[in-house]
Design an enzyme around this catalytic site. Structure first.
Site, short mmCIF file in Angstrom:
data_model
loop_
_atom_site.label_atom_id
_atom_site.label_comp_id
_atom_site.label_asym_id
_atom_site.label_seq_id
_atom_site.Cartn_x
_atom_site.Cartn_y
_atom_site.Cartn_z
N SER A 159 -6.42 -69.06 -27.61
CA SER A 159 -6.88 -68.51 -28.89
C SER A 159 -6.21 -67.15 -29.14
CB SER A 159 -8.41 -68.42 -28.87
OG SER A 159 -8.92 -68.12 -30.14
N ARG A 229 -21.87 -64.44 -35.39
CA ARG A 229 -21.64 -65.30 -34.24
C ARG A 229 -21.94 -66.75 -34.56
NH1 ARG A 229 -18.45 -65.99 -29.97
NH2 ARG A 229 -19.50 -66.99 -28.21
N ASP A 326 -9.71 -79.59 -32.53
CA ASP A 326 -9.76 -78.15 -32.81
C ASP A 326 -9.28 -77.93 -34.24
OD1 ASP A 326 -9.50 -75.40 -32.95
OD2 ASP A 326 -8.25 -75.20 -31.16
N HIS A 359 -12.41 -76.22 -30.70
CA HIS A 359 -11.68 -75.07 -30.17
C HIS A 359 -12.19 -74.68 -28.79
CE1 HIS A 359 -9.12 -71.60 -30.37
NE2 HIS A 359 -10.11 -70.75 -30.28
N ASP A 360 -13.47 -74.86 -28.53
CA ASP A 360 -14.05 -74.51 -27.24
C ASP A 360 -13.49 -75.34 -26.09
OD1 ASP A 360 -15.58 -72.39 -27.99
OD2 ASP A 360 -17.51 -73.41 -27.89
#
Length: 386
Positions: A159, A229, A326, A359-360
């Site tokens: 990232s 968040r 992602d 993405h994680d």
């Protein structure tokens, strides 16, 4: 590092953060400078006699120096990338000397908005200088100097960390032999910038933000930071991943007729929990600083917007990895990196990993991802330790 007998044998064990105090001024891309600063970092493994086996780990937006192992025997969770750093893991600490730091501007010990501004005796707060990715790279180079590392065997990041890894190969091409770029991009899309701006607006609209001077008012924009968040977390996940994990499961309330209580879905509870935990442990000004650095990053801007021209400066070999679901840093962005490297006649391998975790996925266990990562790092190790 001390052993941790009751943990898995593949852990680096107990680790202790260290601090580098730099008294040499650091010129920043914004035109300002820091007269002095400190960087908090951790190391795993042992530097060989030639100092040729060092690997730098560059963290993402909310990451810290604590990438692997445990700070105490009571820790319930290890460092944020423990799945991939340790004995026998892709970044094998039996082979590599691994360095992970908290970036300048962070809130985990390195000099940042919560630190004391020596000119005022008060916390920097919103007056902390705007940072670019190149500023992090230049401060990381000072850490390398202090550790006696002239050239990294590899610079690795996912990232925002991948952006730092790529910038290393342009700013210090003779100091990077290999570069691993995971779930990253050469610049953000308009959609990504929009998500970041929405998150920042949630923070700055919080009544307790106080124009960024919340520490002086002994308060914190926790609600805004929690919402920021939550917004970010949604974009790090995939629709399929959320569906598999939560579906439409209900945590409380009922859909039965005659019931007028509110229904709370499991996914709602999960997001609120993630937001609350984050707002208790992260600094709002740091969040603003980090997301702006993301927005401002554009690898080819200074090279006539020609990525191949930019990568012509690089001397490293590259490994680029993406994940199918992602959508924050889509596989298309990684393919652009690989194509630019090929156009620049650089050595590059590219892998697109099937995953439902968005993405994680770059943080989570995955057999195929681990195989690709391990194979590349084994070639790095063979060269570094010959």
């Amino acid at each position: 590092m001390l052993p941790l007998p009751h943990r898995a044998s593949h852990s680096v064990g107990l680790v202790t953060p260290q601090t580098l105090q730099v008294t040499e001024p650091l010129a920043l891309a914004c035109g300002r400078h820091l007269d002095s600063y400190q960087l908090v970092y951790e190391t795993y493994g042992k530097l060989n006699a030639k100092a040729s086996n060092a690997v730098l780990i560059c963290h993402a937006l909310s990451g810290t120096h604590h990438a692997a192992g445990y700070h105490s025997a009571d820790d319930k969770k290890p460092g944020w990338w423990d799945h991939y750093i340790g004995p026998g893991k892709p970044i094998d600490t039996n082979q590599f000397f691994v360095v992970a730091l908290n970036n300048l501007g962070g809130c985990a010990g390195s000099t940042g908005p919560t630190s004391i501004n020596p000119a005022t005796g008060e916390a920097w707060g919103p007056d902390f200088p705007i940072l670019r990715v190149r500023d992090w790279v230049n401060s990381q180079a000072k850490l390398a100097d202090a550790l006696g590392i002239q050239c990294w065997a590899a610079v690795v990041g996912g990232s925002l960390g991948g952006m730092q890894a790529m910038r290393w190969t342009l700013e210090h091409p003779d100091r990077v032999k290999n570069c691993v770029v995971i779930a990253s991009a050469m610049k953000l899309t308009a959609q990504n910038i929009a998500f970041n701006e929405t998150a920042r607006h949630a923070i700055t609209s919080d009544p307790n933000f106080c124009d960024g001077n919340y520490l002086a008012h002994n308060t914190s924009p926790k609600q805004g930071l929690a919402i920021a968040r939550m917004i970010g977390h949604i974009t790090y996940l995939s629709g399929d991943g959320l569906g598999e994990r939560f579906g439409r499961d209900v945590r409380s309330g009922s859909f039965e007729q005659g019931q007028d209580s509110l229904v709370e879905f499991q996914v709602q509870s999960y997001l609120r929990y993630q937001g609350d935990v984050f707002s208790d442990n992260f600094d709002a000004n740091t969040y603003l600083l980090m997301t702006r650095a993301l927005d401002y990053f554009d690898l080819a801007r200074e090279y006539n917007d020609d990525a191949a021209q930019a990568f012509a400066r690089a001397k490293a070999r590259f490994c680029v990895v993406s994940f199918t679901t992602d959508w924050r840093f889509s596989p298309e962005r990684s393919r652009e990196i690989a194509q630019a490297l090929i156009a620049a006649n650089k050595s590059v391998c590219y892998a697109e990993i099937e995953s439902n975790f968005g993405h994680d996925a770059f943080l989570l266990p995955d057999q195929r991802y681990e195989q690709v990562f391990s194979r590349f790092m084994q070639t790095v190790s063979a060269e570094a330790n010959q």
